[in-house]
Write an enzyme that holds these catalytic residues in place. Structure first.
Site, PDB file in Angstrom:
ATOM      1  N   LYS A   1      -8.488  -1.214   6.548  1.00 38.19           N
ATOM      2  CA  LYS A   1      -8.823  -1.876   5.284  1.00 38.19           C
ATOM      3  C   LYS A   1      -7.893  -3.056   5.017  1.00 38.19           C
ATOM      4  O   LYS A   1      -8.313  -4.114   4.566  1.00 38.19           O
ATOM      5  CB  LYS A   1      -8.743  -0.864   4.129  1.00 38.19           C
TER       6      LYS A   1
ATOM      7  N   ASP B   1     -14.743   3.596   7.475  1.00 39.71           N
ATOM      8  CA  ASP B   1     -13.662   4.383   6.866  1.00 39.71           C
ATOM      9  C   ASP B   1     -14.135   5.113   5.618  1.00 39.71           C
ATOM     10  O   ASP B   1     -13.735   6.247   5.369  1.00 39.71           O
ATOM     11  CB  ASP B   1     -12.462   3.495   6.530  1.00 39.71           C
TER      12      ASP B   1
ATOM     13  N   ARG C   1     -13.437  13.614   6.072  1.00 39.11           N
ATOM     14  CA  ARG C   1     -12.119  14.230   6.310  1.00 39.11           C
ATOM     15  C   ARG C   1     -11.663  15.021   5.098  1.00 39.11           C
ATOM     16  O   ARG C   1     -11.031  16.072   5.222  1.00 39.11           O
ATOM     17  CB  ARG C   1     -11.083  13.140   6.635  1.00 39.11           C
TER      18      ARG C   1
ATOM     19  N   SER D   1      -7.158   4.457   9.037  1.00 36.93           N
ATOM     20  CA  SER D   1      -7.893   4.327   7.781  1.00 36.93           C
ATOM     21  C   SER D   1      -7.239   3.261   6.896  1.00 36.93           C
ATOM     22  O   SER D   1      -7.899   2.330   6.399  1.00 36.93           O
ATOM     23  CB  SER D   1      -7.892   5.693   7.070  1.00 36.93           C
TER      24      SER D   1
ATOM     25  N   HIS E   1       0.842  -1.193   0.000  1.00 37.17           N
ATOM     26  CA  HIS E   1       0.000   0.000   0.000  1.00 37.17           C
ATOM     27  C   HIS E   1       0.878   1.244   0.000  1.00 37.17           C
ATOM     28  O   HIS E   1       1.812   1.349   0.799  1.00 37.17           O
ATOM     29  CB  HIS E   1      -0.912   0.027   1.236  1.00 37.17           C
TER      30      HIS E   1
END
Ligand code: URA
Length: 435
Positions: A196, A170, A177, A192, A91
């Protein structure tokens, strides 16, 4: 239904710098997801978290509450020809020209590891992997969980849209946000991303935490703190997690956009492509192999075309034609070097915003993107440039966008008379792991 807490008490506690209890956190995340805490209340709480922070224990609890808001996937069901396959995920915290997922996923799959890349669309100046892939004729981002497992088992890599069932808290909070100036809070970013990834159920995870003008974290210390927090969250949940801190002060590679980033990824899969894209792809692949106990040099599978074979199968599995011509922007505008010298800097954020303004990105999540839009770079920091040579080509279907993009790029680069040795450029700044 009577509620266990009053949202105002929770907001006041964090506003006054207090630690939230496990019960308060569980309640507020759940109540927000089901609509019992109003958007304006969560917005005030997010700002209080942004300003006063959270302790590690609070972040871990917040992350668990977000995971509990939705479904968990189970990759242990993925069977390859010789039984269960290890899963490895990567990620990136988001950057300009960051197309690494495209060559990386098939590259790691070459070594018998399943690589699920549940990706998103771009919002603001950072591009989205799905937007890039959607420039390939026929390619579909959405696949069912069942189909995703099948592709993973048979091809080894899948890049697709994250289903709506994963950490719905989220999804709601991230959208809030985004419009309340509370994206750049370490506790909120860490929870966040990790909610996931943990809900997805991967065996191991490698994080690419970006540092610099084009990243959420502008300085190395905050990026290191974000990386440490995420590595600890992963480790506590049984996901082997490590992180590379990488430079995002200038764009990655020579293309920023959608179709042009796919084109560059294909060059990398053909054994060519810009040095920095190859370096980062190989470094992240090495980390993913290491986490799965494989001791091999991934550079070989890029050079000999094995990663390309998997890439093509992966694109075909989602209806795409990997050999079809990619869309090309109708209009272009060239920015030339105003003097001769060494290109000292080229600001990532300015190029990212210019590409977005040219139509490669969106301002609202419903907006369409232009497949051919973006910025092609002709030089990178450290390169010699001659007066009048092209520095960047701006691409769009709608030429009225050039003016705003050009305004954004005003002052975005520096040319100096000193030599290339004076330009410090380190791509990989640090590595962090739980050990
Ligand atoms: N990416 C995410 O998924 N969440 C954040 O908060 C920031 C980047």
């Amino acid at each position: 239904m009577s509620e266990a807490f009053d949202a105002v008490d929770v907001i006041r506690a964090k506003r006054d710098g207090q630690e939230l209890s496990d019960e308060q956190i569980d309640w507020v995340v759940d109540a927000y997801t089901r609509g019992a805490v109003a958007e304006e209340q969560m917005s005030a709480l997010a700002m209080a978290i942004y300003l006063n922070g959270m302790r590690r224990e609070e972040i871990a609890r917040w992350t668990r509450a977000m995971i509990a808001s939705g479904e968990r996937l189970d990759f242990s069901a993925i069977l390859g020809p010789t039984g269960k396959i290890a899963t490895a995920d990567k990620h990136s915290t988001g950057g300009v020209g960051d197309k690494i997922t495209l060559p990386l996923a098939p590259l790691v799959a070459v070594y018998g590891i399943a690589v699920p890349q549940l990706s998103g669309r771009g919002l603001g100046h950072t591009g989205g992997t799905l937007d890039k892939l959607e420039s390939i004729p026929g390619w579909q981002a959405s696949v069912s969980n069942e189909r995703m497992m099948k592709i993973l088992g048979s091809i080894g890599a899948v890049i697709c849209a994250a289903g709506t069932g994963l950490a719905p808290a989220d999804k709601k909070l991230y959208a809030l946000r985004d419009v309340t100036g509370t994206v750049e809070a370490i506790p909120l970013i860490a929870s966040s991303i990790m909610s996931k990834k943990i809900a997805e159920g991967t065996d191991s995870l490698v994080l690419d935490v970006k540092v610099g003008s084009g990243a959420f974290m502008k300085d190395e210390e905050s990026a290191r703190e974000l990386a440490r927090t995420m590595v600890a969250l992963g480790d506590e949940s049984g996901v082997r997690t490590s992180a590379l801190l990488t430079d995002m002060s200038t764009p990655l590679g020579l293309t920023v956009g959608n179709a042009i980033e796919v084109e560059e990824s294909v060059e990398v899969l053909s054994g060519g492509g810009p040095e920095d894209v190859v370096e980062l792809t190989v470094a992240l692949a090495r980390e993913m192999l290491l986490a799965s106990g494989v001791d091999e040099d991934p550079a070989e599978a890029l050079a000999d075309g094995r990663a390309m074979d998997i890439y093509k199968n992966m694109i075909r599995a989602q209806g795409g034609d990997p050999d079809a011509a990619l869309p090309v922007a109708r209009e272009s505008h060239v920015i030339k070097a105003p003097e001769t010298g060494t290109l000292h800097s080229l600001d990532a954020l300015s190029v990212g915003v210019a590409s977005w303004r040219l139509g490669a990105g969106r301002s609202r999540k419903e907006d369409p993107v232009q497949a051919g839009a973006g910025v092609r770079l002709h030089a990178k920091p450290g390169d010699h440039v001659a007066e009048g040579q092209p520095l960047m080509t701006l691409l769009t279907d709608t030429p009225e966008r050039f003016e705003r993009a050009l305004n954004t790029l005003n002052g975005s680069f520096k040319i100096a008379q000193s030599g290339p040795a004076d330009v410090e450029r380190r791509l990989i700044l640090d590595r962090l792991s739980a050990e």
